[in-house]
Write a protein that holds these residues in place. Structure first.
Motif, PDB file in Angstrom:
ATOM      1  N   SER A 243     -46.840 -39.572  75.414  1.00  0.00           N
ATOM      2  CA  SER A 243     -46.736 -39.480  73.958  1.00  0.00           C
ATOM      3  C   SER A 243     -45.967 -40.644  73.342  1.00  0.00           C
ATOM      4  CB  SER A 243     -46.089 -38.149  73.589  1.00  0.00           C
ATOM      5  OG  SER A 243     -46.894 -37.103  74.089  1.00  0.00           O
ATOM      6  N   PRO A 244     -46.460 -41.099  72.171  1.00  0.00           N
ATOM      7  CA  PRO A 244     -45.840 -42.225  71.476  1.00  0.00           C
ATOM      8  C   PRO A 244     -44.662 -41.797  70.609  1.00  0.00           C
ATOM      9  CG  PRO A 244     -47.796 -41.498  70.291  1.00  0.00           C
ATOM     10  CD  PRO A 244     -47.687 -40.626  71.512  1.00  0.00           C
ATOM     11  N   ASN A 245     -43.644 -42.638  70.600  1.00  0.00           N
ATOM     12  CA  ASN A 245     -42.509 -42.439  69.710  1.00  0.00           C
ATOM     13  C   ASN A 245     -42.399 -43.716  68.862  1.00  0.00           C
ATOM     14  OD1 ASN A 245     -40.169 -41.835  68.438  1.00  0.00           O
ATOM     15  ND2 ASN A 245     -38.881 -41.817  70.274  1.00  0.00           N
ATOM     16  N   ILE A 246     -42.882 -43.650  67.612  1.00  0.00           N
ATOM     17  CA  ILE A 246     -42.998 -44.843  66.756  1.00  0.00           C
ATOM     18  C   ILE A 246     -41.738 -44.985  65.904  1.00  0.00           C
ATOM     19  CG2 ILE A 246     -44.366 -45.911  64.925  1.00  0.00           C
ATOM     20  CD1 ILE A 246     -46.704 -44.087  65.784  1.00  0.00           C
ATOM     21  N   ILE A 247     -41.131 -46.145  65.953  1.00  0.00           N
ATOM     22  CA  ILE A 247     -39.863 -46.336  65.220  1.00  0.00           C
ATOM     23  C   ILE A 247     -39.978 -47.542  64.280  1.00  0.00           C
ATOM     24  CG2 ILE A 247     -37.380 -46.742  65.458  1.00  0.00           C
ATOM     25  CD1 ILE A 247     -37.775 -45.453  68.350  1.00  0.00           C
ATOM     26  N   PHE A 248     -39.815 -47.272  62.968  1.00  0.00           N
ATOM     27  CA  PHE A 248     -39.855 -48.344  61.970  1.00  0.00           C
ATOM     28  C   PHE A 248     -38.446 -48.884  61.729  1.00  0.00           C
ATOM     29  CE2 PHE A 248     -43.948 -46.449  61.251  1.00  0.00           C
ATOM     30  CZ  PHE A 248     -44.729 -47.520  60.838  1.00  0.00           C
ATOM     31  N   ALA A 249     -38.395 -50.120  61.209  1.00  0.00           N
ATOM     32  CA  ALA A 249     -37.106 -50.802  61.002  1.00  0.00           C
ATOM     33  C   ALA A 249     -36.244 -50.084  59.972  1.00  0.00           C
ATOM     34  CB  ALA A 249     -37.353 -52.251  60.571  1.00  0.00           C
ATOM     35  N   ASP A 250     -36.881 -49.310  59.065  1.00  0.00           N
ATOM     36  CA  ASP A 250     -36.084 -48.654  58.016  1.00  0.00           C
ATOM     37  C   ASP A 250     -35.501 -47.303  58.489  1.00  0.00           C
ATOM     38  OD1 ASP A 250     -38.336 -47.080  58.135  1.00  0.00           O
ATOM     39  OD2 ASP A 250     -38.739 -47.077  55.981  1.00  0.00           O
TER      40      ASP A 250
ATOM     41  N   ALA B 263     -49.209 -50.029  64.705  1.00  0.00           N
ATOM     42  CA  ALA B 263     -48.421 -48.937  65.297  1.00  0.00           C
ATOM     43  C   ALA B 263     -49.330 -47.757  65.638  1.00  0.00           C
ATOM     44  CB  ALA B 263     -47.327 -48.496  64.329  1.00  0.00           C
ATOM     45  N   VAL B 264     -50.211 -47.405  64.684  1.00  0.00           N
ATOM     46  CA  VAL B 264     -51.111 -46.262  64.905  1.00  0.00           C
ATOM     47  C   VAL B 264     -52.090 -46.566  66.039  1.00  0.00           C
ATOM     48  CG1 VAL B 264     -53.009 -44.957  63.867  1.00  0.00           C
ATOM     49  CG2 VAL B 264     -50.916 -45.376  62.553  1.00  0.00           C
ATOM     50  N   ALA B 265     -52.603 -47.799  66.058  1.00  0.00           N
ATOM     51  CA  ALA B 265     -53.577 -48.152  67.105  1.00  0.00           C
ATOM     52  C   ALA B 265     -52.924 -48.061  68.482  1.00  0.00           C
ATOM     53  CB  ALA B 265     -54.125 -49.557  66.855  1.00  0.00           C
ATOM     54  N   LEU B 266     -51.703 -48.558  68.608  1.00  0.00           N
ATOM     55  CA  LEU B 266     -51.009 -48.472  69.903  1.00  0.00           C
ATOM     56  C   LEU B 266     -50.749 -47.003  70.271  1.00  0.00           C
ATOM     57  CD1 LEU B 266     -48.374 -51.362  69.617  1.00  0.00           C
ATOM     58  CD2 LEU B 266     -50.278 -51.235  71.249  1.00  0.00           C
TER      59      LEU B 266
ATOM     60  N   VAL C 156     -48.285 -39.407  60.868  1.00  0.00           N
ATOM     61  CA  VAL C 156     -48.616 -38.191  61.646  1.00  0.00           C
ATOM     62  C   VAL C 156     -50.051 -37.742  61.364  1.00  0.00           C
ATOM     63  CG1 VAL C 156     -46.275 -37.306  62.029  1.00  0.00           C
ATOM     64  CG2 VAL C 156     -47.549 -36.526  60.041  1.00  0.00           C
ATOM     65  N   ASN C 157     -50.551 -38.019  60.160  1.00  0.00           N
ATOM     66  CA  ASN C 157     -51.959 -37.689  59.892  1.00  0.00           C
ATOM     67  C   ASN C 157     -52.898 -38.475  60.797  1.00  0.00           C
ATOM     68  OD1 ASN C 157     -51.337 -35.867  57.935  1.00  0.00           O
ATOM     69  ND2 ASN C 157     -51.781 -37.222  56.209  1.00  0.00           N
ATOM     70  N   GLU C 158     -52.476 -39.657  61.194  1.00  0.00           N
ATOM     71  CA  GLU C 158     -53.347 -40.523  62.008  1.00  0.00           C
ATOM     72  C   GLU C 158     -53.184 -40.293  63.511  1.00  0.00           C
ATOM     73  OE1 GLU C 158     -55.775 -42.513  61.086  1.00  0.00           O
ATOM     74  OE2 GLU C 158     -55.412 -41.858  59.024  1.00  0.00           O
ATOM     75  N   ILE C 159     -52.050 -39.714  63.925  1.00  0.00           N
ATOM     76  CA  ILE C 159     -51.825 -39.541  65.369  1.00  0.00           C
ATOM     77  C   ILE C 159     -52.758 -38.448  65.891  1.00  0.00           C
ATOM     78  CG2 ILE C 159     -50.175 -38.778  67.134  1.00  0.00           C
ATOM     79  CD1 ILE C 159     -47.943 -40.040  65.562  1.00  0.00           C
ATOM     80  N   ARG C 160     -53.517 -38.782  66.931  1.00  0.00           N
ATOM     81  CA  ARG C 160     -54.462 -37.817  67.516  1.00  0.00           C
ATOM     82  C   ARG C 160     -53.726 -36.997  68.572  1.00  0.00           C
ATOM     83  NH1 ARG C 160     -58.471 -36.243  65.203  1.00  0.00           N
ATOM     84  NH2 ARG C 160     -59.699 -35.993  67.091  1.00  0.00           N
ATOM     85  N   ALA C 161     -52.945 -36.027  68.120  1.00  0.00           N
ATOM     86  CA  ALA C 161     -52.158 -35.197  69.048  1.00  0.00           C
ATOM     87  C   ALA C 161     -51.867 -33.856  68.394  1.00  0.00           C
ATOM     88  CB  ALA C 161     -50.851 -35.901  69.401  1.00  0.00           C
ATOM     89  N   GLY C 162     -51.629 -32.870  69.237  1.00  0.00           N
ATOM     90  CA  GLY C 162     -51.456 -31.499  68.735  1.00  0.00           C
ATOM     91  C   GLY C 162     -50.066 -31.178  68.198  1.00  0.00           C
ATOM     92  N   ILE C 163     -49.065 -31.984  68.572  1.00  0.00           N
ATOM     93  CA  ILE C 163     -47.693 -31.684  68.142  1.00  0.00           C
ATOM     94  C   ILE C 163     -47.078 -32.989  67.631  1.00  0.00           C
ATOM     95  CG2 ILE C 163     -45.440 -30.791  68.887  1.00  0.00           C
ATOM     96  CD1 ILE C 163     -47.373 -29.955  71.491  1.00  0.00           C
ATOM     97  N   THR C 164     -46.575 -32.990  66.407  1.00  0.00           N
ATOM     98  CA  THR C 164     -45.984 -34.234  65.877  1.00  0.00           C
ATOM     99  C   THR C 164     -44.647 -33.940  65.227  1.00  0.00           C
ATOM    100  OG1 THR C 164     -47.182 -33.972  63.801  1.00  0.00           O
ATOM    101  CG2 THR C 164     -48.215 -35.356  65.473  1.00  0.00           C
ATOM    102  N   TRP C 165     -43.801 -34.969  65.204  1.00  0.00           N
ATOM    103  CA  TRP C 165     -42.482 -34.836  64.585  1.00  0.00           C
ATOM    104  C   TRP C 165     -42.222 -36.039  63.690  1.00  0.00           C
ATOM    105  CZ3 TRP C 165     -42.871 -34.090  70.075  1.00  0.00           C
ATOM    106  CH2 TRP C 165     -42.679 -32.787  70.514  1.00  0.00           C
ATOM    107  N   ILE C 166     -41.479 -35.815  62.622  1.00  0.00           N
ATOM    108  CA  ILE C 166     -41.007 -36.925  61.788  1.00  0.00           C
ATOM    109  C   ILE C 166     -39.484 -36.905  61.837  1.00  0.00           C
ATOM    110  CG2 ILE C 166     -40.916 -37.876  59.442  1.00  0.00           C
ATOM    111  CD1 ILE C 166     -43.645 -36.646  58.904  1.00  0.00           C
ATOM    112  N   ASN C 167     -38.918 -38.032  62.230  1.00  0.00           N
ATOM    113  CA  ASN C 167     -37.457 -38.204  62.318  1.00  0.00           C
ATOM    114  C   ASN C 167     -36.774 -37.207  63.259  1.00  0.00           C
ATOM    115  OD1 ASN C 167     -37.521 -40.435  60.666  1.00  0.00           O
ATOM    116  ND2 ASN C 167     -37.254 -39.238  58.799  1.00  0.00           N
ATOM    117  N   CYS C 168     -37.480 -36.790  64.278  1.00  0.00           N
ATOM    118  CA  CYS C 168     -36.876 -36.000  65.361  1.00  0.00           C
ATOM    119  C   CYS C 168     -37.850 -36.062  66.535  1.00  0.00           C
ATOM    120  CB  CYS C 168     -36.614 -34.556  64.941  1.00  0.00           C
ATOM    121  SG  CYS C 168     -38.072 -33.656  64.428  1.00  0.00           S
TER     122      CYS C 168
END
Ligand code: NAD
Length: 498
Positions: free
Chosen positions: A258-265, A404-407, A431-443
């Motif tokens: 699973s991907p954990n995407i981290i933006f600079a902000d 980020a989404v493509a990776l 998270v709308n673009e991630i093809r996965a059953g469970i997603t988190w924002i900022n956790c």
């Protein structure tokens, strides 16, 4: 010590083979006890018991819902009363730190309470239907599926048992359950609790043994109406094949990358802490682990430096003494993880921390691996593509949101994913673009009994937990009642609709 851990038709028995397997404490490499090694014949006996209980004696299936609720609550109370003992047993057998084992026991208790509550909730639908054949009342009822075989992995032994047994029982099914042969001890204790509560004979059955003998029989046997499996993707695929014979219902909770995407902000220290939880919780032996950090290029160096500092400070030791991390579950699994670390080094990834077995002090004989971070990873590397299931994380960079989404989606798995950003709209877009059953924002990794758990793509079929997890253990029946009985007049002279 030898444990006769098969529980069939309300009786404890050994295996007909007379064979035993060692259960090992992964922190020391020492044997804890031996458990029976079931044959296919033993599994068939358990399936027969479940079949008789569901189709003949029908005591659990036909139990008044209120009494079923009471039973479920008593199971929850029984587990809660043994919390300390169960947590120590789990920690010793699996290797997870005691505080994490305690969390698992608490979650298991609440899983039974949650599914006790669901029994009394409304279910079924009423439909408005056409009147071609008269006035009809059309509705659905949900019924138990029948004999449910359930197979679990070693990473959350008690919790995975609760995730499967609680909804299946709440729905009125009979069960044959098999835990991983590496970590059967908390399941044996759970069944002792079920035994003390005197569930109707044959409702719950436990078989201990290997996957390719006992597990295979559960998947193939035509008297099993449903197989629910949690484990690796290749075994899940073989179970799906084996289940085809009688088209039994199939639930599969499989692997992930699973991907954990981290933006600079993103909040920097927060993202570091959650990334640690994402990959080092439970020694990284978590199906949803955030094993691929995908980070905005401008902060990558600073982030990797800080993550490595924190990872190097992780304490390893006897899990019952509550270090940050314990050993991996077995010598075999440790060797697999160490092999992946070698592969990563050979593929040209930069190992910035860990990268080896940990043998200091009292860890010398255990299966400890230091938290490992690989920087400069590329999408074609095996360590980026394949599930390692240990404390090993890869780092890749991006410059745009699209990249980020493509990776993130460049994987055959689809279990989970997370994004860290201060921009709320961007978090939702990702998270709308991630093809996965469970997603988190900022956790990363919070999991709830109330919310559905499961994957897209090679991560599985179906959902556990929540209402969806309950419905997995039910068939839907349509019922149509003619409200205008009498002559229909369809055939013969003057028949309707000519
Ligand atoms: P595994 O597939 O090796 O074994 C899982 C279970 O299947 C064990 O009980 C094993 O005895 C049994 N088994 C093995 N071969 C079998 C066969 N041929 N037929 C029937 N049963 C068989 O997995 P594991 O190593 O115990 O666990 C790790 C895997 O589990 C990882 O891939 C992880 O991602 C996955 N997992 C997924 C979830 C989820 O919710 N998606 C949760 C936990 C673990």
């Amino acid at each position: 010590m030898k444990v006769k851990g098969n529980y069939i038709n309300g009786e404890w028995t050994g295996a007909s083979s007379g064979k035993w397997r060692s259960v090992i404490n992964p922190a020391t490499g020492q044997e804890i006890c031996q458990i029976c090694d079931s044959t296919k014949e033993d599994v068939r006996k358990a399936i027969d018991a479940a079949k008789r209980s569901f189709y003949e004696t029908r005591e659990w299936r036909d139990l008044c819902p209120r009494e079923r609720v009471d039973f479920m609550l008593r199971i929850a109370d029984g587990i809660a009363a043994k919390k300390d003992e169960l947590a120590i047993l789990e920690s010793r057998n699996n290797g997870k730190p005691l505080r994490e084992a305690e969390n698992d026991v608490t979650d298991a208790v609440h899983c039974f309470r949650y599914y006790a509550g669901i029994i009394s909730k409304p279910s079924g639908e009423v439909y408005r239907v056409n009147k071609d054949f008269g006035e009809m009342h059309s509705y659905t009822v949900r019924e138990p599926i029948g004999v449910c075989a359930q197979i679990t992995p070693w990473n959350y032994p008690l919790l995975m048992a609760a995730w499967k047994i609680a909804p299946a029982l709440a729905a009125g099914n009979s069960i044959v359950f098999k835990p991983s042969s590496n970590t059967p001890l908390s399941s044996v204790r759970l069944f002792e609790i079920l035994d003390e509560l005197k569930l109707p004979k044959g409702t719950v059955n436990l078989v201990l043994g290997s996957g390719n003998v006992a597990g295979q029989e559960m998947a193939e046997n035509p008297d099993v109406d449903m197989i629910s499996f949690t484990g690796s993707t290749p075994v899940g695929q073989s179970i799906a094949h084996a289940a085809v014979g009688n088209l039994k219902r199939v639930g599969l909770e499989l692997g992930g990358k699973s991907p954990n995407i981290i933006f600079a902000d993103a909040d920097f220290e927060g993202a570091v802490e959650w990334a640690m939880i994402g990959i080092f919780f439970n020694q990284g032996e978590v199906c949803s682990a955030g094993s691929r950090i995908i980070i905005e290029k401008s902060i990558k160096d600073k982030f990797v430096k800080r993550l490595a500092e924190r990872a190097n400070a992780i304490t390893l030791g006897d899990p019952v003494k509550n270090p940050d991390m314990g050993p991996l579950v077995s010598e075999e699994h440790m060797n697999t993880v160490l092999e992946y670390i070698e592969i990563g080094k050979q593929e040209g990834a930069k190992c910035v921390c860990g990268g080896e077995r940990y043998v200091e002090g009292d860890c010398a004989d255990g299966y400890f691996v230091r938290p490992t971070i690989f920087d400069d990873c590329t999408p074609d590397m095996r360590i980026v593509k394949e599930e390692i299931f240990g404390p090993v994380v890869t780092v890749q960079t991006f410059e745009t949101e699209e990249e980020a989404v493509a990776l993130a989606n460049d994987t055959s798995y689809g279990l989970a994913g997370a994004v860290f950003t201060a921009d709320g709209a961007r978090g939702l877009r990702i998270v709308n673009e991630i093809r996965a059953g469970i997603t988190w924002i900022n956790c990363y990794n919070p999991t709830f009994n109330e919310a559905p758990w499961g994957g897209y793509k090679l991560s599985g079929i179906g959902r556990e937990l929540g209402v969806h997890g309950f419905e997995e253990y039910q068939e839907i029946k349509q019922v149509n009642i003619n409200l205008t009985p009498g002559k229909l007049g369809w055939y013969g002279e003057g028949g309707a609709n000519r």
